[in-house]
Design an enzyme around this catalytic site. Structure first.
Site, mmCIF file in Angstrom:
data_model
loop_
_atom_site.group_PDB
_atom_site.id
_atom_site.type_symbol
_atom_site.label_atom_id
_atom_site.label_comp_id
_atom_site.label_asym_id
_atom_site.label_seq_id
_atom_site.Cartn_x
_atom_site.Cartn_y
_atom_site.Cartn_z
ATOM 1 C CB ILE A 1 -1.135 -0.012 1.146
ATOM 2 C CG1 ILE A 1 -1.933 -1.153 1.178
ATOM 3 C CG2 ILE A 1 -1.494 1.331 1.300
ATOM 4 C CD1 ILE A 1 -2.960 -1.200 2.343
ATOM 5 C CG ASP B 1 9.228 -0.420 5.073
ATOM 6 O OD1 ASP B 1 8.212 -0.339 4.425
ATOM 7 O OD2 ASP B 1 9.686 -1.168 5.527
ATOM 8 C CG LEU C 1 0.587 2.538 5.453
ATOM 9 C CD1 LEU C 1 1.422 2.918 4.461
ATOM 10 C CD2 LEU C 1 -0.483 1.671 4.806
ATOM 11 C CB THR D 1 -6.998 -5.449 9.389
ATOM 12 O OG1 THR D 1 -7.596 -6.420 8.278
ATOM 13 C CG2 THR D 1 -7.276 -5.737 10.614
ATOM 14 C CE1 TYR E 1 -4.840 -8.361 10.217
ATOM 15 C CE2 TYR E 1 -2.735 -7.451 10.578
ATOM 16 C CZ TYR E 1 -3.918 -7.608 10.039
ATOM 17 O OH TYR E 1 -4.004 -6.517 9.005
ATOM 18 C CG ASN F 1 -9.197 -9.099 1.541
ATOM 19 O OD1 ASN F 1 -10.139 -8.911 2.453
ATOM 20 N ND2 ASN F 1 -8.487 -10.278 1.497
ATOM 21 C CB VAL G 1 -7.256 -22.598 2.579
ATOM 22 C CG1 VAL G 1 -7.661 -23.233 4.056
ATOM 23 C CG2 VAL G 1 -5.926 -22.746 2.085
ATOM 24 C CE1 TYR H 1 -7.594 -20.502 7.428
ATOM 25 C CE2 TYR H 1 -5.888 -18.850 8.031
ATOM 26 C CZ TYR H 1 -6.773 -19.527 7.413
ATOM 27 O OH TYR H 1 -7.482 -18.416 6.333
HETATM 28 N N1 LIG Z 1 -3.160 -4.733 1.666
HETATM 29 C C1 LIG Z 1 -4.442 -5.067 2.255
HETATM 30 O O1 LIG Z 1 -5.446 -5.609 1.472
HETATM 31 C C2 LIG Z 1 -4.822 -5.024 3.794
HETATM 32 C C3 LIG Z 1 -5.790 -5.339 4.322
HETATM 33 C C4 LIG Z 1 -6.130 -5.067 5.908
HETATM 34 C C5 LIG Z 1 -4.928 -4.274 6.386
HETATM 35 N N2 LIG Z 1 -4.008 -3.841 5.767
HETATM 36 C C6 LIG Z 1 -3.084 -3.106 6.629
HETATM 37 O O2 LIG Z 1 -2.499 -1.921 5.842
HETATM 38 C C7 LIG Z 1 -1.261 -1.912 6.214
HETATM 39 C C8 LIG Z 1 -0.397 -2.113 5.079
HETATM 40 O O3 LIG Z 1 -0.569 -3.419 4.454
HETATM 41 P P1 LIG Z 1 0.392 -3.822 3.261
HETATM 42 O O4 LIG Z 1 -0.531 -4.747 2.292
HETATM 43 O O5 LIG Z 1 0.917 -2.534 2.580
HETATM 44 O O6 LIG Z 1 1.313 -4.769 3.817
HETATM 45 P P2 LIG Z 1 2.971 -4.802 3.434
HETATM 46 O O7 LIG Z 1 3.612 -6.074 4.474
HETATM 47 O O8 LIG Z 1 3.411 -4.674 2.021
HETATM 48 O O9 LIG Z 1 3.611 -3.581 3.992
HETATM 49 C C9 LIG Z 1 3.746 -3.205 5.310
HETATM 50 C C10 LIG Z 1 5.272 -2.759 5.700
HETATM 51 O O10 LIG Z 1 5.467 -2.138 7.033
HETATM 52 C C11 LIG Z 1 6.929 -2.483 7.014
HETATM 53 N N3 LIG Z 1 7.232 -2.697 8.565
HETATM 54 C C12 LIG Z 1 6.639 -3.734 9.296
HETATM 55 N N4 LIG Z 1 6.998 -3.640 10.497
HETATM 56 C C13 LIG Z 1 7.895 -2.455 10.539
HETATM 57 C C14 LIG Z 1 8.835 -1.896 11.486
HETATM 58 N N5 LIG Z 1 8.989 -2.293 12.673
HETATM 59 N N6 LIG Z 1 9.635 -0.866 11.375
HETATM 60 C C15 LIG Z 1 9.329 -0.319 10.099
HETATM 61 N N7 LIG Z 1 8.651 -0.629 8.963
HETATM 62 C C16 LIG Z 1 8.076 -1.930 9.303
HETATM 63 C C17 LIG Z 1 7.379 -3.692 6.298
HETATM 64 O O11 LIG Z 1 8.613 -3.809 5.969
HETATM 65 C C18 LIG Z 1 6.466 -3.315 5.019
HETATM 66 O O12 LIG Z 1 7.131 -2.650 4.186
HETATM 67 C C19 LIG Z 1 -0.889 -2.922 7.292
HETATM 68 O O13 LIG Z 1 -1.088 -2.320 8.716
HETATM 69 C C20 LIG Z 1 -1.907 -4.034 7.344
HETATM 70 O O14 LIG Z 1 -2.165 -4.457 8.418
HETATM 71 C C21 LIG Z 1 -3.859 -4.127 4.562
HETATM 72 O O1 LIG Z 2 -3.253 -20.351 -1.522
HETATM 73 C C1 LIG Z 2 -4.189 -19.791 -0.942
HETATM 74 C C2 LIG Z 2 -4.161 -18.625 -0.144
HETATM 75 C C3 LIG Z 2 -5.270 -18.244 0.893
HETATM 76 N N1 LIG Z 2 -6.285 -19.007 0.736
HETATM 77 C C4 LIG Z 2 -7.637 -18.538 1.393
HETATM 78 O O2 LIG Z 2 -7.984 -17.334 0.673
HETATM 79 C C5 LIG Z 2 -8.524 -16.482 1.810
HETATM 80 C C6 LIG Z 2 -7.738 -15.111 1.748
HETATM 81 O O3 LIG Z 2 -6.601 -15.215 2.379
HETATM 82 P P1 LIG Z 2 -5.447 -14.242 2.343
HETATM 83 O O4 LIG Z 2 -5.575 -13.163 1.335
HETATM 84 O O5 LIG Z 2 -4.230 -14.808 2.641
HETATM 85 O O6 LIG Z 2 -5.936 -13.277 3.728
HETATM 86 P P2 LIG Z 2 -7.287 -12.853 4.529
HETATM 87 O O7 LIG Z 2 -8.243 -12.244 3.429
HETATM 88 O O8 LIG Z 2 -7.632 -14.149 5.300
HETATM 89 O O9 LIG Z 2 -6.599 -12.016 5.547
HETATM 90 C C7 LIG Z 2 -6.293 -10.543 4.943
HETATM 91 O O10 LIG Z 2 -7.017 -9.688 4.737
HETATM 92 C C8 LIG Z 2 -6.583 -8.287 5.193
HETATM 93 C C9 LIG Z 2 -5.351 -8.614 6.083
HETATM 94 O O11 LIG Z 2 -5.636 -7.749 7.191
HETATM 95 C C10 LIG Z 2 -4.156 -7.962 5.685
HETATM 96 O O12 LIG Z 2 -4.096 -8.114 4.102
HETATM 97 C C11 LIG Z 2 -5.045 -10.148 6.197
HETATM 98 O O13 LIG Z 2 -5.396 -10.592 7.335
HETATM 99 C C12 LIG Z 2 -8.623 -17.430 2.849
HETATM 100 O O14 LIG Z 2 -9.931 -17.675 3.011
HETATM 101 C C13 LIG Z 2 -7.592 -18.352 2.850
HETATM 102 O O15 LIG Z 2 -7.745 -19.265 3.501
HETATM 103 C C14 LIG Z 2 -6.696 -20.246 -0.166
HETATM 104 O O16 LIG Z 2 -7.606 -20.866 -0.103
HETATM 105 N N2 LIG Z 2 -5.438 -20.559 -0.855
#
Ligand SMILES: NC(=O)c1ccc[n+]([C@@H]2O[C@H](COP(=O)([O-])OP(=O)(O)OC[C@H]3O[C@@H](n4cnc5c(N)ncnc54)[C@H](O)[C@@H]3O)[C@@H](O)[C@H]2O)c1
Ligand SMILES: O=c1ccn([C@@H]2O[C@H](COP(=O)(O)OP(=O)(O)O[C@H]3OC[C@](O)(CO)[C@H]3O)[C@@H](O)[C@H]2O)c(=O)[nH]1
Length: 422
Positions: free
Chosen positions: A29, A49, A96, A139, A185, A214, A253, A335
């Site tokens: 992101i 980062d 983030l 999240t 988490y 997502n 899964v 899980y």
């Molecule tokens: N991508 C999504 O769909 C999604 C969904 C729900 C929540 N989120 C939240 O959004 C945020 C960003 O998600 P993302 O998908 O970009 O994940 P990402 O893992 O790609 O990015 C997270 C970044 O944080 C950095 N980081 C982690 N711990 C650190 C630390 N101690 N010091 C410095 N940097 C650190 C990592 O190096 C990484 O680059 C997260 O908080 C995640 O929980 C994302």
């Molecule tokens: O190879 C695979 C991987 C995953 N699944 C299933 O897909 C669903 C989505 O899984 P995933 O994208 O790994 O994560 P979640 O949506 O469960 O949770 C994420 O969403 C938000 C966030 O907070 C940050 O991105 C994270 O927690 C799930 O049902 C898996 O079991 C699969 O079938 N095969």
């Protein structure tokens, strides 16, 4: 190109250039958010980062049109004395940083809890003590399971949106038992949300909390064995992309019955920019950011990705493109899963007038086009390289390694070696 005219916000007020501390800027992101801010606004980014691979293209040269508006700090916020100073230097902090891949939640629960709660504490503290605005990334997982998931399977109430639509100011947070460490988490994210909310209520912290539903797109996570550990388990988009790139079956899964709504990263960061530039409308709010129109089961996602990848790559799909796998085998003990994630959009519509635009098919088309362009060649080379090594060690034939450069044979990386079977 950043506009030179005065930009105004949703209330017609001028948007003054900001200095934004973006913690976790090197991630999926963060990298897209940096691009958008640098290309469309005059704001300055202090990008913090541990890694910067995904934003290297923004940092490389002083000739870039935004040169001077982004500085990278390789800092781990777990233990770095520079954090408070950077927060003080900034008008706004966006946090983030997190461990946010489900494969870690039940296998590295302590790291997960520390990363999503303990490590975020100083960020909240310094913002509050220095009267600095905070946008914190939580999240959609804080909602856990829907109320409807506890009803009998044949209950008609399961079709009632009141039992499954997730709303920031009314929906409960429902997690599994403590043994189900997957929820480490979501629970850590919930508690940091509550702490931020309390800092706002008691000490006047100006905060916005984002609950992403997502978000997917290019640069999400990694492809195992290419730009991430071979044994790594990324989120579903990268897992399925990896299988498609390697012409392997996509693993479903527990049969892939869980449902998700997916939103395109480019749509989602538009919502974040609105939050950044409309503090009067965003402060004090929690926002769902997702696309309720893009709901699929994981199985349907796999089928759609298979169809799109076949179109993008020109390669026919496998006869059996998917295979079921138990969550215990795929993720290990502890899980558990969210059954359904549909965001209520009332609050974000009212406050920011934002709605997602991109259909699931279109976002998968652009994302898989990126994945194929970025990874297909590298995976093919590695595949041939592994085959060559196997053939040589199995004594099946001799192979002349034709070195592309004068290097020693020790660095037999696929990129610099060709071979012919003699
Ligand atoms: N991508 C999504 O769909 C999604 C969904 C729900 C929540 N989120 C939240 O959004 C945020 C960003 O998600 P993302 O998908 O970009 O994940 P990402 O893992 O790609 O990015 C997270 C970044 O944080 C950095 N980081 C982690 N711990 C650190 C630390 N101690 N010091 C410095 N940097 C650190 C990592 O190096 C990484 O680059 C997260 O908080 C995640 O929980 C994302
Ligand atoms: O190879 C695979 C991987 C995953 N699944 C299933 O897909 C669903 C989505 O899984 P995933 O994208 O790994 O994560 P979640 O949506 O469960 O949770 C994420 O969403 C938000 C966030 O907070 C940050 O991105 C994270 O927690 C799930 O049902 C898996 O079991 C699969 O079938 N095969």
């Amino acid at each position: 190109m950043a506009s030179s005219t005065v930009r105004i916000n949703l209330d017609g007020k001028p948007i003054n250039p900001l200095t934004i501390l973006m913690i976790g800027a090197g991630g999926f992101i963060g990298s897209h958010l940096c691009e958008k801010i640098l290309n469309e606004t005059p704001h300055k980014i202090l990008a913090l980062d541990v890694y910067n691979d995904k934003i290297k293209h923004l940092l490389e040269s002083d000739s870039l049109k935004w040169a001077g508006r982004i500085q990278f700090y390789r800092i781990n916020i777990k233990h770095d004395s520079r954090l408070e100073g950077l927060i003080k230097m900034s008008d706004l902090t966006i946090n983030l940083a997190a461990i946010c891949t489900p494969a870690d939640y039940n296998t590295r629960p302590l790291d997960t809890i520390y990363s999503n709660f303990i490590d975020a504490l100083p960020v909240v503290k310094y913002c509050s003590e220095n009267a600095k605005r905070l946008i914190h990334f939580s999240t959609c997982e804080v909602y856990g399971k829907t109320i409807g998931s506890f009803l009998p399977k044949d209950s008609p109430l399961r079709q009632d949106p009141a039992y499954y639509v997730l709303k920031e100011d009314t929906s409960p947070c429902i997690f599994g038992s403590i043994e189900k460490q997957r929820w480490s988490y979501a629970c850590a994210k919930q508690l940091i949300e509550r702490l931020i909310y309390a800092e706002g209520a008691e000490n006047g912290l100006e905060f916005t909390i984002v609950r992403p539903f997502n978000w997917i797109g290019p640069r999400m996570d990694f492809i195992p064995g290419v730009d991430g550990p071979s044994e790594g388990v990324p989120r579903v988009l990268a897992c399925f992309s990896n299988a498609l790139l390697r012409r392997e079956q996509l693993k479903l899964v527990d049969g892939g019955v869980s449902q998700r709504t997916f939103v395109y990263i480019k749509d989602a960061i538009e919502a974040v920019l609105l939050m950044i530039e409309n503090p009067d409308r965003a402060n004090g709010h929690i926002f769902n950011v997702g696309n309720p129109n893009n709901e699929v089961t994981v199985r349907q996602l796999a089928e759609m990705m298979t169809e799109v990848y076949s179109k993008v790559s020109g390669e026919p799909a496998l006869e059996q493109p998917t295979v079921d796998i138990s969550s215990k085998e795929f993720y290990g003990e502890g899980y558990d899963d969210s059954d359904k994630r549909i965001p209520d959009m009332t609050i974000i519509n009212k406050q920011l007038g934002w709605n997602p635009k991109t259909s699931l098919w279109d976002l998968l088309d652009s994302t898989l086009t990126y994945q194929h362009k970025t990874y297909a060649e590298a995976i093919k080379k590695r595949g041939l390289h592994v085959l060559a090594r196997y053939l040589v060690t199995a004594g099946k034939c001799c192979i002349n390694f034709v070195k592309r450069d004068a290097g020693a044979f020790t660095d037999l990386e696929p990129d610099n070696v060709g071979f012919k079977i003699c």
